[in-house]
Design a protein around this motif. Structure first.
Motif, PDB file in Angstrom:
ATOM      1  N   HIS A 134      38.204  20.775  22.114  1.00 42.43           N
ATOM      2  CA  HIS A 134      38.754  19.483  22.527  1.00 42.43           C
ATOM      3  C   HIS A 134      40.261  19.366  22.297  1.00 42.43           C
ATOM      4  CE1 HIS A 134      34.615  18.177  23.049  1.00 42.43           C
ATOM      5  NE2 HIS A 134      34.353  18.700  21.868  1.00 42.43           N
ATOM      6  N   ARG A 135      40.830  20.211  21.455  1.00 42.71           N
ATOM      7  CA  ARG A 135      42.268  20.138  21.183  1.00 42.71           C
ATOM      8  C   ARG A 135      43.081  20.611  22.371  1.00 42.71           C
ATOM      9  NH1 ARG A 135      41.810  23.965  16.094  1.00 42.71           N
ATOM     10  NH2 ARG A 135      40.462  24.933  17.664  1.00 42.71           N
ATOM     11  N   ILE A 136      42.524  21.567  23.118  1.00 34.75           N
ATOM     12  CA  ILE A 136      43.299  22.181  24.207  1.00 34.75           C
ATOM     13  C   ILE A 136      42.598  22.031  25.556  1.00 34.75           C
ATOM     14  CG2 ILE A 136      44.506  23.833  22.737  1.00 34.75           C
ATOM     15  CD1 ILE A 136      42.404  25.906  23.454  1.00 34.75           C
ATOM     16  N   ASN A 137      41.515  21.219  25.580  1.00 32.40           N
ATOM     17  CA  ASN A 137      40.762  20.969  26.826  1.00 32.40           C
ATOM     18  C   ASN A 137      40.303  22.268  27.486  1.00 32.40           C
ATOM     19  OD1 ASN A 137      41.046  18.125  26.694  1.00 32.40           O
ATOM     20  ND2 ASN A 137      43.144  18.321  27.455  1.00 32.40           N
ATOM     21  N   LEU A 138      39.775  23.177  26.672  1.00 30.27           N
ATOM     22  CA  LEU A 138      39.269  24.457  27.173  1.00 30.27           C
ATOM     23  C   LEU A 138      37.749  24.432  27.156  1.00 30.27           C
ATOM     24  CD1 LEU A 138      39.733  27.510  27.947  1.00 30.27           C
ATOM     25  CD2 LEU A 138      39.473  27.977  25.493  1.00 30.27           C
ATOM     26  N   THR A 139      37.121  24.750  28.299  1.00 29.02           N
ATOM     27  CA  THR A 139      35.669  24.852  28.384  1.00 29.02           C
ATOM     28  C   THR A 139      35.290  26.218  28.920  1.00 29.02           C
ATOM     29  OG1 THR A 139      35.323  22.474  28.707  1.00 29.02           O
ATOM     30  CG2 THR A 139      33.569  23.932  29.446  1.00 29.02           C
ATOM     31  N   LEU A 140      34.405  26.908  28.198  1.00 25.42           N
ATOM     32  CA  LEU A 140      33.925  28.230  28.604  1.00 25.42           C
ATOM     33  C   LEU A 140      32.409  28.217  28.690  1.00 25.42           C
ATOM     34  CD1 LEU A 140      36.132  30.436  26.223  1.00 25.42           C
ATOM     35  CD2 LEU A 140      36.544  29.998  28.649  1.00 25.42           C
ATOM     36  N   TYR A 141      31.872  28.787  29.749  1.00 23.08           N
ATOM     37  CA  TYR A 141      30.424  28.862  29.909  1.00 23.08           C
ATOM     38  C   TYR A 141      29.947  30.251  29.496  1.00 23.08           C
ATOM     39  CZ  TYR A 141      30.589  24.335  32.187  1.00 23.08           C
ATOM     40  OH  TYR A 141      30.771  22.996  32.445  1.00 23.08           O
ATOM     41  N   LYS A 142      30.133  30.547  28.234  1.00 28.29           N
ATOM     42  CA  LYS A 142      29.725  31.843  27.673  1.00 28.29           C
ATOM     43  C   LYS A 142      29.271  31.645  26.232  1.00 28.29           C
ATOM     44  CE  LYS A 142      33.322  34.470  26.613  1.00 28.29           C
ATOM     45  NZ  LYS A 142      34.510  35.344  26.743  1.00 28.29           N
ATOM     46  N   LEU A 143      28.420  30.646  26.044  1.00 30.72           N
ATOM     47  CA  LEU A 143      27.970  30.270  24.703  1.00 30.72           C
ATOM     48  C   LEU A 143      27.324  31.431  23.960  1.00 30.72           C
ATOM     49  CD1 LEU A 143      27.447  27.986  22.599  1.00 30.72           C
ATOM     50  CD2 LEU A 143      25.265  27.618  23.717  1.00 30.72           C
ATOM     51  N   ASP A 144      26.442  32.185  24.640  1.00 32.27           N
ATOM     52  CA  ASP A 144      25.737  33.288  23.964  1.00 32.27           C
ATOM     53  C   ASP A 144      26.725  34.312  23.414  1.00 32.27           C
ATOM     54  OD1 ASP A 144      23.369  32.092  24.569  1.00 32.27           O
ATOM     55  OD2 ASP A 144      22.864  33.398  26.258  1.00 32.27           O
ATOM     56  N   LYS A 145      27.719  34.667  24.219  1.00 33.49           N
ATOM     57  CA  LYS A 145      28.710  35.652  23.769  1.00 33.49           C
ATOM     58  C   LYS A 145      29.524  35.113  22.598  1.00 33.49           C
ATOM     59  CE  LYS A 145      29.323  38.221  28.095  1.00 33.49           C
ATOM     60  NZ  LYS A 145      30.287  38.632  29.139  1.00 33.49           N
ATOM     61  N   ILE A 146      29.901  33.830  22.687  1.00 29.16           N
ATOM     62  CA  ILE A 146      30.704  33.226  21.615  1.00 29.16           C
ATOM     63  C   ILE A 146      29.914  33.186  20.312  1.00 29.16           C
ATOM     64  CG2 ILE A 146      31.655  31.002  20.828  1.00 29.16           C
ATOM     65  CD1 ILE A 146      32.726  30.658  23.715  1.00 29.16           C
ATOM     66  N   MET A 147      28.633  32.811  20.373  1.00 29.00           N
ATOM     67  CA  MET A 147      27.820  32.754  19.160  1.00 29.00           C
ATOM     68  C   MET A 147      27.599  34.153  18.579  1.00 29.00           C
ATOM     69  SD  MET A 147      27.519  29.611  18.660  1.00 29.00           S
ATOM     70  CE  MET A 147      26.516  29.732  17.176  1.00 29.00           C
ATOM     71  N   ASN A 148      27.804  35.191  19.399  1.00 27.23           N
ATOM     72  CA  ASN A 148      27.707  36.569  18.899  1.00 27.23           C
ATOM     73  C   ASN A 148      29.051  37.113  18.429  1.00 27.23           C
ATOM     74  OD1 ASN A 148      24.934  37.255  19.085  1.00 27.23           O
ATOM     75  ND2 ASN A 148      25.103  37.350  21.312  1.00 27.23           N
ATOM     76  N   GLY A 149      30.044  36.228  18.328  1.00 25.20           N
ATOM     77  CA  GLY A 149      31.328  36.632  17.757  1.00 25.20           C
ATOM     78  C   GLY A 149      32.445  36.844  18.743  1.00 25.20           C
ATOM     79  N   ASP A 150      32.185  36.625  20.033  1.00 28.67           N
ATOM     80  CA  ASP A 150      33.223  36.841  21.050  1.00 28.67           C
ATOM     81  C   ASP A 150      34.066  35.569  21.190  1.00 28.67           C
ATOM     82  OD1 ASP A 150      34.776  37.659  23.128  1.00 28.67           O
ATOM     83  OD2 ASP A 150      33.177  37.740  24.631  1.00 28.67           O
ATOM     84  N   ILE A 151      34.910  35.304  20.184  1.00 29.81           N
ATOM     85  CA  ILE A 151      35.698  34.060  20.165  1.00 29.81           C
ATOM     86  C   ILE A 151      37.186  34.299  20.418  1.00 29.81           C
ATOM     87  CG2 ILE A 151      34.083  32.869  18.626  1.00 29.81           C
ATOM     88  CD1 ILE A 151      36.004  33.454  16.311  1.00 29.81           C
ATOM     89  N   GLN A 152      37.557  35.530  20.785  1.00 29.67           N
ATOM     90  CA  GLN A 152      38.972  35.844  20.936  1.00 29.67           C
ATOM     91  C   GLN A 152      39.648  34.995  22.012  1.00 29.67           C
ATOM     92  OE1 GLN A 152      40.548  38.177  18.793  1.00 29.67           O
ATOM     93  NE2 GLN A 152      42.258  36.965  19.584  1.00 29.67           N
ATOM     94  N   GLU A 153      38.946  34.735  23.124  1.00 26.33           N
ATOM     95  CA  GLU A 153      39.535  33.950  24.207  1.00 26.33           C
ATOM     96  C   GLU A 153      39.884  32.539  23.742  1.00 26.33           C
ATOM     97  OE1 GLU A 153      38.619  32.666  28.880  1.00 26.33           O
ATOM     98  OE2 GLU A 153      37.217  33.963  27.785  1.00 26.33           O
ATOM     99  N   VAL A 154      39.009  31.962  22.917  1.00 24.19           N
ATOM    100  CA  VAL A 154      39.271  30.617  22.392  1.00 24.19           C
ATOM    101  C   VAL A 154      40.469  30.637  21.458  1.00 24.19           C
ATOM    102  CG1 VAL A 154      38.276  28.650  21.154  1.00 24.19           C
ATOM    103  CG2 VAL A 154      36.794  30.106  22.543  1.00 24.19           C
TER     104      VAL A 154
END
Length: 357
Positions: free
Chosen positions: A318-338
């Motif tokens: 919410h700080r930068i108005n970024l939305t990604l539709y890759k929840l599974d990857k993010i929960m597995n540690g792929d948070i570099q893009e964020v």
């Protein structure tokens, strides 16, 4: 800007000359300081040298265009001129970012504290998942993960967990994770299929060394006891757990992850130093309210930095108005893009502020 760059270039050359002198390693402390300064300046110096080379290329191309009559050669020179001018613009932006004041804590290891907020057991389950997300991310960065404190619940969740991430630039990356994280999903315990909202808080603190914080032993109460929870041959049979109470602040640290009381005591002191250091930093930053609010709120749903929506498979910062539709990857540690997006937004804000001043 360019006067400052010239000064830094001269300083870099001085450092390189000093490092080439015989006997430079005799004073290890000074040698380490020189090596760190060299490492910090190298990206900036390389970018500035390329900037100057591109500037020279522009001058050379312009001079040759004045003398050249062959159209094919003129077209080639114009292409080279255009490419050099474009690269100069890119390098100017890079140099501005490299000249931004650096957070003195950026190179430090971090201590991360995750606590379940609103949502009961579901919040504790999500806290455990976010902990695993960070562990997976740390593995991709080749950082060391060390658990300092953990309070688990019987169904695989964590009421709280505190752990250290040790690695190059850990704080410079992880500091953007501080705040309230919100999850929206149907809990496993929900029979009606209703979506629930729960929150956890994440605090990211730079590891404090002994030189950063001096602790008066008279301010500490130390209690030893037997570790609780499941354990091996030594755990639960010896008084290995350590509880430190810092009387002036009321901070309590409980360490039981090691079999040795000495090791648990060392961990507890390291965590206490970090919390006291973070407390002092927050006081300093509160004096500059425009720059920073308290990094962790109350755990209330309204104070959120990020939402993880499972039904839609999306993560929104919410700080930068970024939305990604890759929840599974993010929960597995792929948070570099964020994290990259947060760093870019932070740099843009600082550049804007620098331009206003």
């Amino acid at each position: 800007m360019f006067d400052k760059l010239d000064d830094l270039l001269r300083r870099f050359e001085e450092i390189m000359n000093e490092l080439a002198e015989p006997g430079v390693t005799d004073n290890q402390k000074h040698f380490r300081e020189l090596m760190k300064e060299q490492s910090d300046l190298t990206p900036l110096v390389e970018a500035y040298k390329e900037y100057k080379k591109c500037g020279q290329d522009v001058e050379d191309s312009l001079a040759m265009l004045e003398e050249e009559s062959d159209e094919d050669m003129r077209d080639m020179l114009k292409e080279e001129l255009s490419a050099s001018k474009k690269r100069i613009e890119e390098l100017e932006n890079e140099l501005k970012i490299l000249l931004l004041p650096k957070d003195p804590n950026d190179d430090k290891n971090v201590i991360v504290e995750i606590r379940a907020g609103a949502g009961g057991d579901e919040a504790a389950l999500f806290a455990a998942e976010i902990y695993r997300m960070y562990v997976h991310y740390a593995e991709t960065k080749r950082w060391k993960v060390e658990t300092l404190e953990v309070e688990e619940i019987g169904i695989g969740g964590m009421k709280s967990v505190t752990f250290m991430l040790s690695g190059q630039g850990a704080y410079s990356i992880m500091k953007y994770e501080s705040g309230v994280h919100r999850v929206q999903r149907v809990p496993e315990t929900e029979s009606g299929g209703r979506i629930h909202t729960s929150t956890i808080t994440v605090a990211v603190m730079p590891e404090a060394e002994e030189v950063d914080v001096q602790i008066d032993e008279r301010d500490i109460r130390i209690d030893v006891c037997r570790s609780s929870g499941a354990g091996g041959q030594c755990v639960n049979t010896t008084d290995s757990a350590v509880r430190l109470t810092h009387i002036p602040t009321g901070i309590v640290i409980y360490s039981q992850t090691e079999k040795s009381q000495i090791q648990n005591r060392a961990k507890a002191y390291a965590l206490l130093r970090t919390k006291l250091y973070d407390l002092e930093q927050q006081k300093a930053h509160d004096a500059e309210a425009e720059l920073r609010k308290s990094q962790v709120g109350t755990g209330d749903r309204s104070e959120k930095i990020r939402t993880y929506n499972f039904p839609q498979g999306r993560v929104t910062d919410h700080r930068i108005n970024l939305t990604l539709y890759k929840l599974d990857k993010i929960m597995n540690g792929d948070i570099q893009e964020v994290i990259d997006a947060c760093i870019a937004a932070d740099q843009a804000a600082k550049l804007l502020k620098m331009g206003e001043n």
